[in-house]
Design a protein around this motif. Structure first.
Motif, mmCIF file in Angstrom:
data_model
loop_
_atom_site.group_PDB
_atom_site.id
_atom_site.type_symbol
_atom_site.label_atom_id
_atom_site.label_comp_id
_atom_site.label_asym_id
_atom_site.label_seq_id
_atom_site.Cartn_x
_atom_site.Cartn_y
_atom_site.Cartn_z
ATOM 1 N N LEU A 194 -24.080 -34.322 27.691
ATOM 2 C CA LEU A 194 -25.425 -34.594 27.190
ATOM 3 C C LEU A 194 -26.098 -35.681 28.029
ATOM 4 O O LEU A 194 -27.298 -35.602 28.314
ATOM 5 N N LEU A 195 -25.345 -36.682 28.438
ATOM 6 C CA LEU A 195 -25.942 -37.798 29.191
ATOM 7 C C LEU A 195 -26.362 -37.347 30.596
ATOM 8 O O LEU A 195 -27.415 -37.717 31.083
ATOM 9 N N TRP A 196 -25.513 -36.529 31.214
ATOM 10 C CA TRP A 196 -25.775 -36.113 32.593
ATOM 11 C C TRP A 196 -26.542 -34.808 32.694
ATOM 12 O O TRP A 196 -26.878 -34.383 33.802
ATOM 13 N N GLY A 197 -26.797 -34.159 31.561
ATOM 14 C CA GLY A 197 -27.523 -32.885 31.605
ATOM 15 C C GLY A 197 -26.689 -31.735 32.128
ATOM 16 O O GLY A 197 -27.229 -30.735 32.614
ATOM 17 N N ALA A 198 -25.379 -31.839 32.028
ATOM 18 C CA ALA A 198 -24.494 -30.769 32.503
ATOM 19 C C ALA A 198 -24.385 -29.694 31.425
ATOM 20 O O ALA A 198 -24.768 -29.928 30.275
ATOM 21 N N PRO A 199 -23.869 -28.518 31.753
ATOM 22 C CA PRO A 199 -23.652 -27.511 30.708
ATOM 23 C C PRO A 199 -22.728 -28.065 29.620
ATOM 24 O O PRO A 199 -21.718 -28.700 29.914
#
Lengths: 171, 358
Positions: free
Chosen positions: A75-80
């Motif tokens: 969620l923090l890094w915008g990853a899947p």
């Protein structure tokens, strides 16, 4: 001292504070800081507590906290969603299965095992990203994230030194 | 871990096995989440309430933590500007001399462009509204590259809006919440951008791979690109407006053509969100809906009448059969409907008819 050693470990002591510290470290290292054209590295702070928990003792709660840390990173890094959760669990499972081999080993040997776990976690994340996006991620960039992550082992070692002998049932 | 009183009271499972079972359950949960993730579709509903909630919380935290960095950066720029004033002065003077030579040419070309557009009756592209913001969090790993900026739905930002720095395009909005937006950078593995090479007008797809220099994929044509070519957005598919600067072409170590993005070289701090959705917002929708379409001036017969007209009638054989040519001629006369010209009329004819009607 012997009486204290037979008490089971309190999860509030050996699980929650390291997890919160790892998440705080991840947030701090996402700051958009740039000095002389260089940016802060982005190590995976969750590797340190995940490795330490697997070495200290088997736990029913720890895998779910590893999953929670991975989901937070996603969620923090915008990853899947699920990428880092699954990858960290693969490394955690490896160390959990090999913990008998690591018992009583020294600093350098444990760091080598930590490096192996880092390699397994990043390989899992690389393959999953390749399958998900259809593009092979940048290998030098992967190495630039894995190298600072390797330097996090002293934090894991401190946790192991503090809690490894706390519950002699698993020695 | 032993089970309670009963036949299994002495049955104990090793905690390692139970821990391993927990690992498996957690891994299955993670795999299900991963399979259900659709962030690459870049749709509003694919972002999810959890991500929106996280961005809403992360934005003020990131803003507070990064505030000292911004102050420090401003202070260091002030000191640096003071220390290097002489060198900057000389450099700017040289740049000003070069710019003055280009300025007259730009004025002449702008005037000529406006006159030609007026002669051709072309409508100029209206200006696209923008929202300015600042990045508060930066994810720069190989598996995800994105930024969290401090403008969101309250400023009219929507999913899909392009985002630019002062140097060029940096990405597009993939998630919006009140007060914050997630920007997917051009170098992310999920980023695909239609681009063109300014020199040859060749088209390609800018594909991110988690590294600093995304690839030029699906490049067609002989010598379509060479080192240093300017790469712009092509506008294909209505994803981005045409002509936004992205970077310059360069050959990578793996032999693939890549783009050195302007944004990556200069750093990303202040950004502008272009509130561009698609080309439909560039026309006046009311004029299109209110205007009348030209009438259809072809045949006005009903389908039944048309069928009867083309179906040959059966005549009783009272007399000797007539020659085939005579029957064909009679059938042609009978089946040819007495109607006006079929098909739409030419535009000039329609305009003349409208004028005559007043």
């Amino acid at each position: 001292m012997a009486f204290e050693a037979t008490r089971p470990l309190d999860p509030l002591h050996w699980l929650i504070p390291p997890m919160l510290a790892a998440l705080l470290g991840a947030v701090v290292f996402t700051l958009p800081l740039q000095l002389f054209g260089l940016r802060l590295p982005e190590p995976v702070w969750a590797l340190a507590p995940a490795f330490a928990w697997a070495v200290i003792r088997p736990s029913v709660i720890a895998p779910f906290l590893v999953l929670l840390m991975g989901l937070f990173l996603d969620l923090l890094w915008g990853a899947p969603q699920g990428l880092w959760g699954f990858s960290l669990l693969v490394g955690f499972g490896l160390i959990l299965g090999a913990r008998n081999v690591m018992t009583g080993q020294g600093f350098v040997v444990l760091w080598s095992w930590f490096a192996l776990m880092t390699l397994v976690v990043f390989t899992a994340a690389y393959l999953l990203t390749m399958l998900d996006s259809g593009v092979s991620p940048d290998l030098p960039g992967t190495g630039l994230q894995a190298l600072p992550s390797l330097l996090l082992y002293p934090f894991a070692h401190r946790l192991i030194e503090r809690f490894e002998d706390a519950d002699v049932r698993f020695k | 871990m032993s089970f309670g009183d009963g036949p299994f009271q002495d049955f104990k499972l090793p905690l390692v096995w139970i821990a391993a079972a927990s690992v498996l359950v957690a891994a299955v949960v993670a795999a299900v989440l991963l399979l259900g993730d659709r962030r690459e579709t870049l749709r509003d509903d694919a972002y999810g309430a959890v991500r929106q909630g996280t961005d809403t919380v992360a934005k003020p935290v990131g803003a507070v933590i990064s505030a000292p960095l911004h102050w420090g950066g401003s202070a260091s720029d002030y000191v640096r500007g003071y220390l290097f004033a002489v060198g900057d002065n000389r450099r700017l003077r040289a740049e000003l001399r070069r710019t003055r030579q280009i300025n007259d040419q730009v004025v002449r070309l702008t005037d000529e462009n406006a006159r030609l557009r007026a002669v051709l009756g072309l409508a100029t592209q209206p200006p696209i509204p923008m929202a300015a913001g600042r990045s508060v969090l930066d994810a720069r790993g190989p598996f995800s590259r994105s930024r969290l900026i401090d403008v969101g739905a309250e400023r009219g930002v929507k999913v899909g809006h392009p985002v630019m720095s002062e140097r060029g395009l940096i990405g597009r909005v993939t998630g919006v919440t009140a007060g914050a937006s997630r920007v997917l950078l051009l170098s992310d593995v999920a980023s695909r951008t239609p681009v063109l090479i300014d020199r040859t007008d060749a088209r390609a797809i800018l594909t991110g791979d988690g590294g600093p220099n995304p690839q030029l994929a699906y490049l067609r044509g002989k010598d379509a690109v060479k080192e240093g070519d300017l790469i712009l957005t092509s506008g294909d598919g209505g994803v981005f407006p045409r002509g936004l600067p992205i970077g310059t072409a360069a050959k990578g170590l793996d032999g693939r053509w890549r783009v050195r993005t302007f944004a990556e070289r200069a750093g990303i701090d202040f950004v502008r969100v272009l509130k561009f959705e698609d080309f439909s917002q560039l026309v006046n929708a009311k004029a299109l809906e209110g205007g009348q379409m030209p009438p259809y001036t072809g045949s006005v017969t009903t389908p039944a009448e048309t069928v009867r007209a083309i179906t040959p009638s059966v005549q009783p054989a009272a007399t000797a059969p007539r020659p085939l040519a005579a029957r064909r001629t009679e059938r042609t006369k009978r089946t040819a409907p007495a109607t006006k010209r079929r098909g739409p009329i030419p535009y000039n004819t329609y305009v003349r008819q409208q004028r005559e009607r007043g």
